[in-house]
Motif scaffolding. Structure first.
Motif, PDB file in Angstrom:
ATOM      1  N   PHE A  73       8.663  -3.021  -6.472  1.00 39.05           N
ATOM      2  CA  PHE A  73       7.480  -2.173  -6.650  1.00 39.05           C
ATOM      3  C   PHE A  73       7.840  -0.820  -7.265  1.00 39.05           C
ATOM      4  O   PHE A  73       7.010  -0.227  -7.962  1.00 39.05           O
ATOM      5  CB  PHE A  73       6.699  -2.052  -5.348  1.00 39.05           C
ATOM      6  N   ARG A  90      -2.754 -10.842  -9.450  1.00 38.61           N
ATOM      7  CA  ARG A  90      -3.109 -10.936  -8.027  1.00 38.61           C
ATOM      8  C   ARG A  90      -4.621 -11.022  -7.807  1.00 38.61           C
ATOM      9  O   ARG A  90      -5.085 -10.952  -6.673  1.00 38.61           O
ATOM     10  CB  ARG A  90      -2.571  -9.689  -7.294  1.00 38.61           C
ATOM     11  N   TYR A  94      -6.776 -11.256  -4.346  1.00 37.13           N
ATOM     12  CA  TYR A  94      -7.767 -10.257  -3.916  1.00 37.13           C
ATOM     13  C   TYR A  94      -9.126 -10.922  -3.662  1.00 37.13           C
ATOM     14  O   TYR A  94      -9.827 -10.595  -2.712  1.00 37.13           O
ATOM     15  CB  TYR A  94      -7.948  -9.171  -4.975  1.00 37.13           C
ATOM     16  N   GLY A 117       0.111   1.160   1.778  1.00 37.13           N
ATOM     17  CA  GLY A 117       0.793   0.460   0.689  1.00 37.13           C
ATOM     18  C   GLY A 117      -0.200  -0.011  -0.353  1.00 37.13           C
ATOM     19  O   GLY A 117      -0.342  -1.196  -0.645  1.00 37.13           O
ATOM     20  N   PHE A 119      -0.407   0.355  -3.632  1.00 39.74           N
ATOM     21  CA  PHE A 119       0.087  -0.006  -4.979  1.00 39.74           C
ATOM     22  C   PHE A 119      -0.858   0.542  -6.052  1.00 39.74           C
ATOM     23  O   PHE A 119      -1.089   1.744  -6.092  1.00 39.74           O
ATOM     24  CB  PHE A 119       0.289  -1.519  -5.080  1.00 39.74           C
ATOM     25  N   GLU A 140       0.658   5.234  -0.915  1.00 40.56           N
ATOM     26  CA  GLU A 140       1.631   4.408  -1.646  1.00 40.56           C
ATOM     27  C   GLU A 140       2.826   5.302  -1.990  1.00 40.56           C
ATOM     28  O   GLU A 140       2.644   6.456  -2.375  1.00 40.56           O
ATOM     29  CB  GLU A 140       0.955   3.861  -2.920  1.00 40.56           C
ATOM     30  N   ARG A 141       4.036   4.747  -1.863  1.00 38.44           N
ATOM     31  CA  ARG A 141       5.201   5.628  -2.054  1.00 38.44           C
ATOM     32  C   ARG A 141       5.699   5.713  -3.496  1.00 38.44           C
ATOM     33  O   ARG A 141       6.538   6.562  -3.798  1.00 38.44           O
ATOM     34  CB  ARG A 141       6.329   5.198  -1.129  1.00 38.44           C
ATOM     35  N   HIS A 142       5.229   4.831  -4.370  1.00 35.96           N
ATOM     36  CA  HIS A 142       5.732   4.883  -5.748  1.00 35.96           C
ATOM     37  C   HIS A 142       4.733   5.621  -6.650  1.00 35.96           C
ATOM     38  O   HIS A 142       3.599   5.168  -6.841  1.00 35.96           O
ATOM     39  CB  HIS A 142       6.030   3.481  -6.256  1.00 35.96           C
ATOM     40  N   ALA A 166       3.024   8.870  -0.748  1.00 29.88           N
ATOM     41  CA  ALA A 166       3.799   9.197   0.448  1.00 29.88           C
ATOM     42  C   ALA A 166       4.332   7.918   1.075  1.00 29.88           C
ATOM     43  O   ALA A 166       3.864   6.815   0.776  1.00 29.88           O
ATOM     44  CB  ALA A 166       2.913   9.926   1.463  1.00 29.88           C
ATOM     45  N   ASP A 167       5.303   8.098   1.950  1.00 32.27           N
ATOM     46  CA  ASP A 167       5.774   6.992   2.774  1.00 32.27           C
ATOM     47  C   ASP A 167       4.803   6.866   3.943  1.00 32.27           C
ATOM     48  O   ASP A 167       4.592   7.836   4.683  1.00 32.27           O
ATOM     49  CB  ASP A 167       7.184   7.323   3.276  1.00 32.27           C
ATOM     50  N   TYR A 168       4.210   5.720   4.105  1.00 30.15           N
ATOM     51  CA  TYR A 168       3.175   5.631   5.144  1.00 30.15           C
ATOM     52  C   TYR A 168       3.732   5.750   6.557  1.00 30.15           C
ATOM     53  O   TYR A 168       2.995   6.011   7.485  1.00 30.15           O
ATOM     54  CB  TYR A 168       2.290   4.398   4.980  1.00 30.15           C
ATOM     55  N   LEU A 182      -2.564  -4.634   3.142  1.00 29.83           N
ATOM     56  CA  LEU A 182      -2.586  -5.927   2.447  1.00 29.83           C
ATOM     57  C   LEU A 182      -1.198  -6.188   1.888  1.00 29.83           C
ATOM     58  O   LEU A 182      -0.778  -5.562   0.916  1.00 29.83           O
ATOM     59  CB  LEU A 182      -3.613  -5.899   1.315  1.00 29.83           C
ATOM     60  N   GLN A 183      -0.490  -7.046   2.543  1.00 28.60           N
ATOM     61  CA  GLN A 183       0.864  -7.412   2.115  1.00 28.60           C
ATOM     62  C   GLN A 183       1.761  -6.198   1.918  1.00 28.60           C
ATOM     63  O   GLN A 183       2.556  -6.161   0.987  1.00 28.60           O
ATOM     64  CB  GLN A 183       0.813  -8.207   0.807  1.00 28.60           C
ATOM     65  N   TYR A 188       6.139  -9.299   4.931  1.00 28.97           N
ATOM     66  CA  TYR A 188       5.063 -10.207   4.545  1.00 28.97           C
ATOM     67  C   TYR A 188       5.530 -11.406   3.739  1.00 28.97           C
ATOM     68  O   TYR A 188       4.867 -12.431   3.702  1.00 28.97           O
ATOM     69  CB  TYR A 188       3.946  -9.454   3.801  1.00 28.97           C
TER      70      TYR A 188
HETATM   71  C1  LIG Z   1       3.065  -6.306  -1.879  1.00 33.83           C
HETATM   72  S1  LIG Z   1       2.517  -4.730  -2.366  1.00 33.83           S
HETATM   73  C2  LIG Z   1       0.843  -4.818  -1.893  1.00 33.83           C
HETATM   74  C3  LIG Z   1       0.027  -3.797  -2.591  1.00 33.83           C
HETATM   75  C4  LIG Z   1      -1.466  -3.809  -2.268  1.00 33.83           C
HETATM   76  N1  LIG Z   1      -1.711  -3.599  -0.864  1.00 33.83           N
HETATM   77  C5  LIG Z   1      -2.080  -5.087  -2.764  1.00 33.83           C
HETATM   78  O1  LIG Z   1      -2.504  -5.893  -1.948  1.00 33.83           O
HETATM   79  O2  LIG Z   1      -2.093  -5.289  -3.977  1.00 33.83           O
HETATM   80  C6  LIG Z   1       3.225  -3.636  -1.152  1.00 33.83           C
HETATM   81  C7  LIG Z   1       3.031  -2.185  -1.499  1.00 33.83           C
HETATM   82  O3  LIG Z   1       3.298  -1.410  -0.341  1.00 33.83           O
HETATM   83  C8  LIG Z   1       4.065  -0.278  -0.727  1.00 33.83           C
HETATM   84  N2  LIG Z   1       4.827   0.159   0.442  1.00 33.83           N
HETATM   85  C9  LIG Z   1       5.683  -0.589   1.194  1.00 33.83           C
HETATM   86  N3  LIG Z   1       6.186   0.169   2.184  1.00 33.83           N
HETATM   87  C10 LIG Z   1       5.652   1.405   2.042  1.00 33.83           C
HETATM   88  C11 LIG Z   1       5.789   2.626   2.776  1.00 33.83           C
HETATM   89  N4  LIG Z   1       6.609   2.710   3.834  1.00 33.83           N
HETATM   90  N5  LIG Z   1       5.074   3.696   2.377  1.00 33.83           N
HETATM   91  C12 LIG Z   1       4.245   3.607   1.298  1.00 33.83           C
HETATM   92  N6  LIG Z   1       4.089   2.492   0.562  1.00 33.83           N
HETATM   93  C13 LIG Z   1       4.779   1.398   0.933  1.00 33.83           C
HETATM   94  C14 LIG Z   1       4.951  -0.800  -1.844  1.00 33.83           C
HETATM   95  O4  LIG Z   1       5.454   0.248  -2.647  1.00 33.83           O
HETATM   96  C15 LIG Z   1       3.980  -1.711  -2.568  1.00 33.83           C
HETATM   97  O5  LIG Z   1       3.278  -1.033  -3.562  1.00 33.83           O
END
Ligand SMILES: C[S@@+](CC[C@H](N)C(=O)[O-])C[C@H]1O[C@@H](n2cnc3c(N)ncnc32)[C@H](O)[C@@H]1O
Length: 226
Positions: A73, A90, A94, A117, A119, A140-142, A166-168, A182-183, A188
């Motif tokens: 990601f 995806r 969805y 998360g 994305f 979302e962290r990225h 941010a990091d959740y 969601l995933q 997951y």
């Molecule tokens: C599989 S993707 C799912 C994205 C979105 N929920 C979807 O269903 O399309 C997982 C996302 O969660 C984010 N993520 C995972 N751990 C995270 C954290 N600790 N803080 C923020 N984002 C996080 C990842 O960067 C990624 O974008």
């Protein structure tokens, strides 16, 4: 998947407003991925995606799965075109999942919803459209993925949705009435969890070889068919 083929109208409206690409078949999506992206981006995508599945399949080592996921990601987020294509791939997921998530949220308080998360933001935008009187926050962290989500939010004109980079696990902007993810929890992808197969959605993992008209070389950049 054409717009008319979405089971859920809210998702169809969000996807159209966000200007997301909706290739009509899985094959068309894979073709686009292979042909429309610069080679290093496609190759980087493929390597990271394969490592995610290898990590999940091998041993169920959550730390390895989480690390592989993060690499994937981070890479997708850093390449906006790839980010949007990943999202387009995806849409069936969805379509199968988001109406169920919304129905569950409807059963309880949902004035302030947090999407962990998020994305590129489709889940948050969907919930913002489904619950116009609620406030929806995606975290979302990225940063690249957040930028793509922000752009889509602007196109959708959803003023009740916001995104934070941010990091959740350290996100403290509540309170919230409901939290969805969601995933986006590290485990997951593990094979014994059902998250890859919401009812009505079948994931295709096969990887097509490039179709004949799609020529590639390691030196290639953007390349069109023919
Ligand atoms: C599989 S993707 C799912 C994205 C979105 N929920 C979807 O269903 O399309 C997982 C996302 O969660 C984010 N993520 C995972 N751990 C995270 C954290 N600790 N803080 C923020 N984002 C996080 C990842 O960067 C990624 O974008």
């Amino acid at each position: 998947m054409r717009r008319a083929e979405f089971a859920d109208e809210t998702l169809a409206a969000v996807v159209a407003a966000a200007g997301l690409d909706t290739p009509d078949t899985r094959e068309a999506w894979e073709w686009r991925l292979q042909c429309a992206l610069p080679w290093p981006v496609f190759d980087g995508y493929r390597q990271r995606r394969d490592e995610c599945y290898a990590a999940a399949k091998d041993a169920g080592d959550i730390a390895r799965v989480a690390a592989a996921e993060d690499q994937f990601f981070a890479f997708a987020g850093a390449h906006p075109d790839l980010c949007r294509l990943v999202v387009s791939g995806r849409l069936g997921y969805y379509d199968a999942l988001l109406p169920t998530a919304a129905a569950r949220l409807r059963r309880g308080p949902h004035a302030r919803i947090l999407d962990l998360g998020s994305f590129a933001g489709v889940g948050s935008l969907y919930l913002g459209a489904a619950f116009p009187d609620s406030r929806v926050g995606g975290v979302e962290r990225h940063p690249g993925a957040v930028a793509v989500a922000e752009e889509a939010r602007g196109r959708c004109g959803l003023g009740n949705v916001s995104f934070a980079c941010a990091d959740y696990t350290a996100f403290d902007a509540g309170p919230f009435d409901a939290v969805v993810s969601l995933q986006a929890l590290p485990a997951y992808l593990l094979p014994w969890l059902p998250s890859e197969q919401p009812a009505g959605h079948r994931r295709t993992r096969s990887w097509a070889t490039p179709p004949p008209r799609c020529s590639r070389s390691s030196a290639g950049s953007r390349r069109s068919a023919g």
